[in-house]
Design an enzyme around this catalytic site. Structure first.
Site, short mmCIF file in Angstrom:
data_model
loop_
_atom_site.label_atom_id
_atom_site.label_comp_id
_atom_site.label_asym_id
_atom_site.label_seq_id
_atom_site.Cartn_x
_atom_site.Cartn_y
_atom_site.Cartn_z
N ASP A 97 0.85 -1.20 0.00
CA ASP A 97 0.00 0.00 0.00
C ASP A 97 0.88 1.25 0.00
O ASP A 97 2.10 1.17 0.09
CB ASP A 97 -0.97 -0.02 1.21
CG ASP A 97 -0.26 0.08 2.56
OD1 ASP A 97 0.57 1.01 2.74
OD2 ASP A 97 -0.51 -0.75 3.45
N HIS A 112 8.56 -5.52 -0.92
CA HIS A 112 7.68 -6.46 -1.63
C HIS A 112 6.91 -5.77 -2.76
O HIS A 112 5.88 -6.28 -3.20
CB HIS A 112 6.71 -7.12 -0.64
CG HIS A 112 7.39 -8.11 0.28
ND1 HIS A 112 6.81 -8.60 1.43
CD2 HIS A 112 8.62 -8.71 0.20
CE1 HIS A 112 7.64 -9.44 2.03
NE2 HIS A 112 8.75 -9.52 1.31
N GLY A 178 4.22 -4.52 13.43
CA GLY A 178 3.05 -5.11 12.75
C GLY A 178 3.36 -6.17 11.72
O GLY A 178 2.73 -6.21 10.67
N ASN A 203 4.02 -4.91 18.26
CA ASN A 203 3.05 -5.77 17.56
C ASN A 203 1.85 -6.01 18.47
O ASN A 203 1.93 -5.85 19.69
CB ASN A 203 3.71 -7.12 17.20
CG ASN A 203 3.15 -7.72 15.93
OD1 ASN A 203 2.99 -7.04 14.92
ND2 ASN A 203 2.83 -9.01 15.96
N LEU A 204 0.75 -6.40 17.84
CA LEU A 204 -0.45 -6.68 18.63
C LEU A 204 -0.23 -7.86 19.57
O LEU A 204 -0.73 -7.89 20.69
CB LEU A 204 -1.61 -6.97 17.66
CG LEU A 204 -3.03 -6.83 18.18
CD1 LEU A 204 -3.27 -5.46 18.79
CD2 LEU A 204 -4.03 -7.07 17.05
C1 BJW Z 1 -1.05 -5.69 14.42
C2 BJW Z 1 -2.28 -5.04 14.33
C3 BJW Z 1 -2.34 -3.75 14.87
C4 BJW Z 1 -2.52 -6.98 13.45
N1 BJW Z 1 -1.24 -3.19 15.45
N2 BJW Z 1 0.02 -5.13 15.00
C5 BJW Z 1 11.41 -22.25 4.31
C6 BJW Z 1 12.08 -21.63 5.36
C7 BJW Z 1 12.45 -20.29 5.28
C8 BJW Z 1 12.16 -19.53 4.16
C9 BJW Z 1 11.49 -20.15 3.12
C10 BJW Z 1 11.13 -21.49 3.20
N3 BJW Z 1 10.48 -21.83 2.04
C11 BJW Z 1 10.44 -20.73 1.25
C12 BJW Z 1 11.05 -19.70 1.89
C13 BJW Z 1 11.22 -18.30 1.40
C14 BJW Z 1 9.89 -17.55 1.40
C15 BJW Z 1 9.30 -17.59 2.82
O1 BJW Z 1 9.67 -16.84 3.68
N4 BJW Z 1 8.34 -18.48 3.05
C16 BJW Z 1 7.78 -18.61 4.40
C17 BJW Z 1 6.27 -18.59 4.31
C18 BJW Z 1 8.34 -19.85 5.02
N5 BJW Z 1 10.18 -16.19 1.02
C19 BJW Z 1 10.24 -15.81 -0.23
O2 BJW Z 1 9.97 -16.57 -1.16
C20 BJW Z 1 10.71 -14.40 -0.50
N6 BJW Z 1 11.79 -14.42 -1.40
C21 BJW Z 1 12.96 -15.00 -1.09
O3 BJW Z 1 13.17 -15.54 -0.03
O4 BJW Z 1 13.90 -14.87 -2.09
C22 BJW Z 1 15.17 -15.51 -1.88
C23 BJW Z 1 16.13 -14.72 -1.04
C24 BJW Z 1 17.18 -15.37 -0.42
C25 BJW Z 1 18.07 -14.65 0.35
C26 BJW Z 1 17.94 -13.29 0.51
C27 BJW Z 1 16.92 -12.65 -0.11
C28 BJW Z 1 16.01 -13.38 -0.86
C29 BJW Z 1 9.59 -13.56 -1.10
C30 BJW Z 1 8.48 -13.32 -0.13
C31 BJW Z 1 7.34 -12.56 -0.82
C32 BJW Z 1 6.18 -12.31 0.12
N7 BJW Z 1 5.13 -11.73 -0.60
C33 BJW Z 1 3.93 -11.32 0.09
C34 BJW Z 1 2.92 -10.79 -0.95
C35 BJW Z 1 3.36 -9.43 -1.48
C36 BJW Z 1 2.34 -8.86 -2.38
C37 BJW Z 1 0.97 -8.75 -1.72
O5 BJW Z 1 0.80 -8.00 -0.74
O6 BJW Z 1 0.07 -9.43 -2.21
O7 BJW Z 1 4.23 -10.31 1.05
S1 BJW Z 1 3.20 -12.63 1.11
C38 BJW Z 1 2.69 -11.56 2.41
O8 BJW Z 1 3.44 -11.86 3.63
C39 BJW Z 1 3.13 -10.15 2.00
C40 BJW Z 1 3.62 -9.58 3.29
O9 BJW Z 1 4.46 -8.49 3.01
C41 BJW Z 1 4.30 -10.76 3.92
C42 BJW Z 1 4.47 -10.61 5.41
O10 BJW Z 1 3.25 -10.51 6.05
P1 BJW Z 1 3.10 -9.56 7.34
O11 BJW Z 1 3.22 -8.15 6.92
O12 BJW Z 1 3.97 -10.03 8.41
O13 BJW Z 1 1.55 -9.78 7.69
P2 BJW Z 1 0.90 -10.91 8.65
O14 BJW Z 1 -0.54 -10.95 8.36
O15 BJW Z 1 1.63 -12.18 8.55
O16 BJW Z 1 1.16 -10.35 10.14
C43 BJW Z 1 0.53 -9.16 10.58
C44 BJW Z 1 0.95 -8.94 12.03
O17 BJW Z 1 0.39 -7.69 12.46
C45 BJW Z 1 0.45 -10.01 13.02
O18 BJW Z 1 1.52 -10.42 13.86
C46 BJW Z 1 -0.63 -9.29 13.84
O19 BJW Z 1 -0.67 -9.71 15.19
C47 BJW Z 1 -0.17 -7.86 13.75
N8 BJW Z 1 -1.25 -6.87 13.87
N9 BJW Z 1 -3.19 -5.82 13.74
C48 BJW Z 1 -0.13 -3.88 15.50
N10 BJW Z 1 -3.53 -3.00 14.87
#
Ligand code: BJW
Length: 235
Positions: A97, A112, A178, A203-204
């Site tokens: 966003d 991202h 967050g 974080n929440l």
């Molecule tokens: C509040 C609140 C309030 C609520 N106040 N807090 C096995 C082991 C390890 C890694 C891997 C694995 N298998 C594959 C991987 C790698 C993979 C990965 O990590 N997978 C895991 C799922 C295991 N990663 C990738 O593929 C990434 N690329 C990569 O690793 O390339 C290689 C590389 C190697 C070395 C160096 C660098 C790179 C790419 C990841 C792409 C993620 N894409 C997305 C979509 C983006 C587009 C879109 O928005 O549609 O990104 S997925 C989604 O998750 C989005 C987010 O940015 C991302 C993280 O989510 P986020 O922001 O943490 O949200 P939530 O919902 O998870 O959490 C919200 C939090 O807020 C909660 O804790 C709530 O409690 C809190 N909250 N209200 C304060 N009011």
């Protein structure tokens, strides 16, 4: 609290929740309605471009309906306060966003990608994008019908990684706001900063990597982030 000189803030979907945008992994989050493997991988896009475009078109259309909240504003206030003082703030957001920039943050990296940008898979152009996108939309640079949202899906390399790595190695305060700490490489940033920087999570609820932080401050971002910034800036 001693006064840090180089601060890196990582934000996730939780900072935008109180603006009205859903997180991913909370009970009412995006992944409770849509399957990750249907929208968030290059393979999903190859299999059904129209479905993936519709998912991102709907999220892009939501942006004018929401506004930055007090947490986004507090980070912009911190950046403004640091201006000209020799202190630095870099906000690294996982969010696609535009709420940080609308709040006034300028020293900002979208690791991202961005909803308001397209990417041409033919010529590599990344034009600003405000409206819907479809399989028939021509690229403004080369006219090929090969546009995709400029976002980072699973299996793809996040953006600006060299700049982020450098900032993490130099910082003396790392703050994570967050984010659930489940998606790498962002989930590993705390370990890069640990040792030379103080690390704080806002974080929440405790995130996946909560125990890796020096301090964990729990509660809603619109309350905890302004309070944290005020404490940092002092009286
Ligand atoms: C509040 C609140 C309030 C609520 N106040 N807090 C096995 C082991 C390890 C890694 C891997 C694995 N298998 C594959 C991987 C790698 C993979 C990965 O990590 N997978 C895991 C799922 C295991 N990663 C990738 O593929 C990434 N690329 C990569 O690793 O390339 C290689 C590389 C190697 C070395 C160096 C660098 C790179 C790419 C990841 C792409 C993620 N894409 C997305 C979509 C983006 C587009 C879109 O928005 O549609 O990104 S997925 C989604 O998750 C989005 C987010 O940015 C991302 C993280 O989510 P986020 O922001 O943490 O949200 P939530 O919902 O998870 O959490 C919200 C939090 O807020 C909660 O804790 C709530 O409690 C809190 N909250 N209200 C304060 N009011």
């Amino acid at each position: 609290m001693s006064s840090p000189r180089r601060v890196v803030v990582l934000t996730g979907a939780g900072i935008s929740r109180e603006s009205g945008l859903h997180t991913f992994r909370d009970a009412d989050g995006i992944w409770s309605k849509v399957r990750i493997e249907d929208v968030c991988t290059p393979e999903a896009f190859a299999a059904d471009q129209a479905y993936v475009h519709a998912f991102y078109n709907a999220r892009r259309a939501q942006l004018p309906e929401v506004a930055p909240n007090a947490a986004h504003a507090a980070l912009a206030r911190l950046e403004a306060a640091f201006e000209g003082s020799g202190r630095e703030l870099l906000v690294v957001t996982q969010n696609i966003d535009d709420l940080h920039e609308r709040a006034g943050s300028a020293h900002l990296l979208h690791m991202h990608g961005e909803l308001l940008r397209a990417r041409c898979t033919r010529c590599g152009a990344t034009p600003d994008w405000n409206g819907p996108m479809s399989v028939d939309t021509p690229c403004p640079a080369c006219a090929a019908t090969a546009l995709r949202p400029d976002v980072v899906w699973f299996g793809e390399m996040p953006l600006h990684m060299d700049a982020i790595q450098g900032a993490l190695e130099r910082c003396d305060l790392f703050v994570s706001i967050g984010t659930s700490g489940t998606v790498y490489p962002a989930a590993g940033f705390v370990q890069i900063a640990s040792g030379h920087a103080r690390t704080v999570e806002l974080n929440l609820e405790p995130s996946e990597g909560s125990s890796l932080f020096d301090h964990s401050i729990l509660g809603p971002a619109t309350d905890r982030v302004p309070a944290f910034v005020s404490a940092l800036l002092g009286p």
